[in-house]
Design a protein around this motif. Structure first.
Motif, PDB file in Angstrom:
ATOM      1  N   LEU A 107      81.276  24.408  60.426  1.00  0.00           N
ATOM      2  CA  LEU A 107      81.109  25.224  59.226  1.00  0.00           C
ATOM      3  C   LEU A 107      82.358  25.083  58.362  1.00  0.00           C
ATOM      4  N   ASP A 108      82.290  24.212  57.350  1.00  0.00           N
ATOM      5  CA  ASP A 108      83.413  24.001  56.447  1.00  0.00           C
ATOM      6  C   ASP A 108      83.331  24.981  55.273  1.00  0.00           C
ATOM      7  N   PHE A 109      84.487  25.205  54.641  1.00  0.00           N
ATOM      8  CA  PHE A 109      84.546  26.128  53.507  1.00  0.00           C
ATOM      9  C   PHE A 109      85.300  25.501  52.345  1.00  0.00           C
ATOM     10  N   ILE A 110      84.773  25.693  51.136  1.00  0.00           N
ATOM     11  CA  ILE A 110      85.552  25.451  49.924  1.00  0.00           C
ATOM     12  C   ILE A 110      86.207  26.768  49.565  1.00  0.00           C
ATOM     13  N   MET A 111      87.521  26.766  49.470  1.00  0.00           N
ATOM     14  CA  MET A 111      88.247  27.986  49.138  1.00  0.00           C
ATOM     15  C   MET A 111      88.552  28.059  47.649  1.00  0.00           C
ATOM     16  N   ALA A 169      74.010  20.174  56.187  1.00  0.00           N
ATOM     17  CA  ALA A 169      72.593  20.526  56.222  1.00  0.00           C
ATOM     18  C   ALA A 169      72.135  21.223  54.947  1.00  0.00           C
ATOM     19  N   ASN A 170      73.053  21.867  54.218  1.00  0.00           N
ATOM     20  CA  ASN A 170      72.626  22.565  53.014  1.00  0.00           C
ATOM     21  C   ASN A 170      72.513  21.656  51.796  1.00  0.00           C
ATOM     22  N   PHE A 171      72.601  20.346  52.000  1.00  0.00           N
ATOM     23  CA  PHE A 171      72.368  19.404  50.913  1.00  0.00           C
ATOM     24  C   PHE A 171      71.242  18.460  51.315  1.00  0.00           C
ATOM     25  N   SER A 172      70.021  18.994  51.301  1.00  0.00           N
ATOM     26  CA  SER A 172      68.786  18.226  51.551  1.00  0.00           C
ATOM     27  C   SER A 172      68.711  17.640  52.952  1.00  0.00           C
ATOM     28  N   PHE A 173      69.343  18.289  53.927  1.00  0.00           N
ATOM     29  CA  PHE A 173      69.219  17.818  55.309  1.00  0.00           C
ATOM     30  C   PHE A 173      68.924  19.014  56.213  1.00  0.00           C
ATOM     31  N   TYR A 174      67.878  19.752  55.848  1.00  0.00           N
ATOM     32  CA  TYR A 174      67.562  20.963  56.599  1.00  0.00           C
ATOM     33  C   TYR A 174      66.068  21.089  56.903  1.00  0.00           C
ATOM     34  N   THR A 175      65.280  20.034  56.658  1.00  0.00           N
ATOM     35  CA  THR A 175      63.865  20.105  56.994  1.00  0.00           C
ATOM     36  C   THR A 175      63.699  20.050  58.511  1.00  0.00           C
ATOM     37  N   GLN A 176      62.506  20.353  58.980  1.00  0.00           N
ATOM     38  CA  GLN A 176      62.250  20.314  60.413  1.00  0.00           C
ATOM     39  C   GLN A 176      62.472  18.914  60.974  1.00  0.00           C
ATOM     40  N   SER A 177      62.085  17.891  60.220  1.00  0.00           N
ATOM     41  CA  SER A 177      62.312  16.504  60.676  1.00  0.00           C
ATOM     42  C   SER A 177      63.803  16.202  60.801  1.00  0.00           C
ATOM     43  N   ASP A 178      64.601  16.724  59.877  1.00  0.00           N
ATOM     44  CA  ASP A 178      66.056  16.517  59.935  1.00  0.00           C
ATOM     45  C   ASP A 178      66.658  17.195  61.156  1.00  0.00           C
ATOM     46  N   ILE A 179      66.182  18.391  61.461  1.00  0.00           N
ATOM     47  CA  ILE A 179      66.681  19.111  62.640  1.00  0.00           C
ATOM     48  C   ILE A 179      66.311  18.360  63.916  1.00  0.00           C
ATOM     49  N   LEU A 180      65.086  17.858  63.959  1.00  0.00           N
ATOM     50  CA  LEU A 180      64.669  17.064  65.119  1.00  0.00           C
ATOM     51  C   LEU A 180      65.499  15.787  65.233  1.00  0.00           C
ATOM     52  N   ARG A 181      65.851  15.206  64.103  1.00  0.00           N
ATOM     53  CA  ARG A 181      66.658  13.979  64.139  1.00  0.00           C
ATOM     54  C   ARG A 181      68.036  14.263  64.736  1.00  0.00           C
ATOM     55  N   MET A 182      68.612  15.424  64.444  1.00  0.00           N
ATOM     56  CA  MET A 182      69.902  15.769  65.042  1.00  0.00           C
ATOM     57  C   MET A 182      69.774  15.923  66.556  1.00  0.00           C
ATOM     58  N   ILE A 183      68.678  16.547  67.015  1.00  0.00           N
ATOM     59  CA  ILE A 183      68.452  16.657  68.465  1.00  0.00           C
ATOM     60  C   ILE A 183      68.260  15.273  69.062  1.00  0.00           C
ATOM     61  N   ASP A 184      67.468  14.451  68.393  1.00  0.00           N
ATOM     62  CA  ASP A 184      67.191  13.089  68.845  1.00  0.00           C
ATOM     63  C   ASP A 184      68.475  12.268  68.930  1.00  0.00           C
ATOM     64  N   TYR A 185      69.343  12.398  67.931  1.00  0.00           N
ATOM     65  CA  TYR A 185      70.557  11.580  67.842  1.00  0.00           C
ATOM     66  C   TYR A 185      71.752  12.204  68.558  1.00  0.00           C
ATOM     67  N   ASN A 186      71.551  13.360  69.223  1.00  0.00           N
ATOM     68  CA  ASN A 186      72.664  14.034  69.885  1.00  0.00           C
ATOM     69  C   ASN A 186      73.818  14.280  68.912  1.00  0.00           C
ATOM     70  N   THR A 187      73.443  14.737  67.724  1.00  0.00           N
ATOM     71  CA  THR A 187      74.389  14.983  66.648  1.00  0.00           C
ATOM     72  C   THR A 187      74.312  16.454  66.262  1.00  0.00           C
ATOM     73  N   PHE A 188      75.469  17.067  66.001  1.00  0.00           N
ATOM     74  CA  PHE A 188      75.518  18.495  65.780  1.00  0.00           C
ATOM     75  C   PHE A 188      75.461  18.830  64.288  1.00  0.00           C
ATOM     76  N   PRO A 189      74.982  20.025  63.940  1.00  0.00           N
ATOM     77  CA  PRO A 189      74.826  20.385  62.524  1.00  0.00           C
ATOM     78  C   PRO A 189      76.141  20.787  61.870  1.00  0.00           C
ATOM     79  N   SER A 190      76.188  20.642  60.552  1.00  0.00           N
ATOM     80  CA  SER A 190      77.355  21.082  59.789  1.00  0.00           C
ATOM     81  C   SER A 190      76.890  21.628  58.439  1.00  0.00           C
ATOM     82  N   PHE A 191      77.674  22.540  57.898  1.00  0.00           N
ATOM     83  CA  PHE A 191      77.399  23.154  56.596  1.00  0.00           C
ATOM     84  C   PHE A 191      78.698  23.207  55.799  1.00  0.00           C
ATOM     85  N   MET A 192      78.573  23.116  54.477  1.00  0.00           N
ATOM     86  CA  MET A 192      79.687  23.393  53.571  1.00  0.00           C
ATOM     87  C   MET A 192      79.376  24.704  52.862  1.00  0.00           C
TER      88      MET A 192
END
Length: 432
Positions: A68-72, A315-338
């Motif tokens: 979870l990144d932040f713009i300050m 994920a908050n830039f067009s990478f939050y659909t159900q298919s995208d979430i499944l792709r992260m599980i499939d790819y063993n890749t963790f989610p991130s947000f700005m």
């Protein structure tokens, strides 16, 4: 128009090239490297480990990590000079992360962008110029300590390679091309105070990295986040010649030195830095489409599995659909947000206007739901290496792990019946 470089080096750059051929055959039962892209990735990983370019580092977390990144803050033009646009204070970062932790989001790590006067665009490179609007040094120190006690990793994030002439003088700081020009990148349709990006001299980058690290050491940050230097590699002719190999060597030595004291989060790091990296940020989740390919496969993720944490694009830039979430599980890749505390339209007149949707309240529920859904899969394979990935039918993937668990991912719009069970449409199933 004259907007190019015309001087060539009069001497060829001489270096040795070594090419290795590795032949894979069968199902991998004899040597562990089957004749497919999974075997290729595992063999490549094995070569990198043997060459000490990658390290084995499997961590058995209690819960899935999330970024979870932040713009300050960032800067905008004012009647006289510039003014800072603050969209997240250090106190608000602390409140947001504690709130998410209470909601069951665990194992959080975070990068703070624009944490000083001048924000992302005009902030200092070597020693933070703390801002009362964002938070004093003591306020940062308090937050870092408070969150560390909750196993929340908060880091200072900075791009050390890109710079501009509003931020500092170019002489002695900016890299020059062989023909004497400053290497530059013109930003089209810039809405902020800067429309041209220059690239710092490699020697200055390393100096800033080391100085900034030791200046902020008493924050007791659990990690540091690096951008720019991690992916940009160029020569410099400002004071003699620094070729790419020399730049690479300096960066490797700097990261190795810093990694002795803290964890390193790196945005799209080049391979020569992988040995020192603990978290790979903004990993590509699709192929480049420069070449025609029959499928998108997680080659990079397979190579890095068991050596570092790998995080997807925000994920908050067009990478939050159900298919995208499944792709992260499939790819063993963790989610991130700005994220920001305030609405992102406040950044419209800054160079951070491309972060067009970041307000925390808009994504709070998505963060919690995505984390809960993905963590239920992660819990079954935590600390276990990813040993195989099979496409058993169009849109149906089976990932196998060393502990014997299989996760079936169904990307299709129809239920899949197999293994004596049913995997719902756009869902996954864990099989022990």
């Amino acid at each position: 128009s004259g907007a190019g470089y015309f001087t060539r080096n009069p001497e060829l750059y001489n270096y040795d090239i070594e090419l290795n051929f590795t032949f894979l055959a069968g199902d991998g039962s004899q040597d562990g490297f089957q004749a497919d892209y999974v075997g290729m990735a595992k063999k490549y990983q094995d070569i990198l480990i043997n060459n000490q370019q990658l390290r084995e580092h499997v961590v058995d977390y209690e819960n899935m990590p999330i970024r979870l990144d932040f713009i300050m803050s960032d800067a905008m033009n004012s009647l006289v000079g510039y003014r800072d646009v603050v969209v997240t204070t250090i106190g608000q970062v602390e409140h947001i992360l504690k709130e998410l932790n209470q909601e069951g989001v665990r194992n959080i790590n975070s990068g703070l962008y624009g944490y000083q006067k001048g924000g992302i665009t005009l902030g200092d490179k070597n020693s933070p110029n703390w801002s009362r609007q964002i938070g004093s040094y003591k306020a940062f120190q308090h937050t870092f300590n408070e969150l560390a006690d909750m196993d929340i990793d908060v880091s200072l994030a900075l791009d050390y390679a890109r710079m501009n002439n509003e931020q500092m003088v170019l002489t002695g700081n900016a890299s020059r091309h062989l023909n004497g020009w400053y290497s530059r990148l013109v930003l089209m349709n810039s809405t902020g105070p800067v429309d041209t990006i220059f690239f710092a001299r490699p020697e200055k980058i390393v100096e800033w990295m080391i100085t900034n690290f030791f200046t902020t050491l008493s924050l007791h940050a659990l990690s540091y986040t690096y951008e720019g230097v991690t992916s940009l590699l160029y020569s410099d002719y400002s004071r003699g010649e620094i070729d790419k190999n020399q730049s690479m060597k300096m960066y490797v030595e700097a990261f190795e030195a810093i990694s002795q004291f803290t964890n390193i989060n790196a945005v799209n790091p080049n391979q020569y830095l992988w040995y020192s990296v603990d978290r790979y940020l903004q990993a590509p989740m699709y192929n480049s489409q420069y070449l025609i390919q029959t499928d998108t496969v997680p080659f990079l993720q397979l190579v890095l599995n068991g050596s570092m944490e790998v995080y997807a694009t925000y994920a908050n830039f067009s990478f939050y659909t159900q298919s995208d979430i499944l792709r992260m599980i499939d790819y063993n890749t963790f989610p991130s947000f700005m994220l920001t505390n305030d609405p992102s339209f406040n950044l419209v007149s800054t160079n951070s206007s491309n972060f067009y949707s970041t307000e925390y309240t808009l994504y709070q529920d998505l963060i919690i739901d995505m984390y809960t859904y993905m963590n239920e899969a992660f819990m079954h394979v935590k600390g276990s290496s990813w040993v195989n990935r099979e496409v058993i039918a169009p849109g149906i993937i089976v990932n196998t792990y060393a502990n014997g668990v299989k996760i079936v991912i169904n990307y299709t719009d129809d239920p899949y019946h197999g293994f004596g069970q049913t995997v719902d449409a756009l869902d996954y199933l864990v099989m022990s």
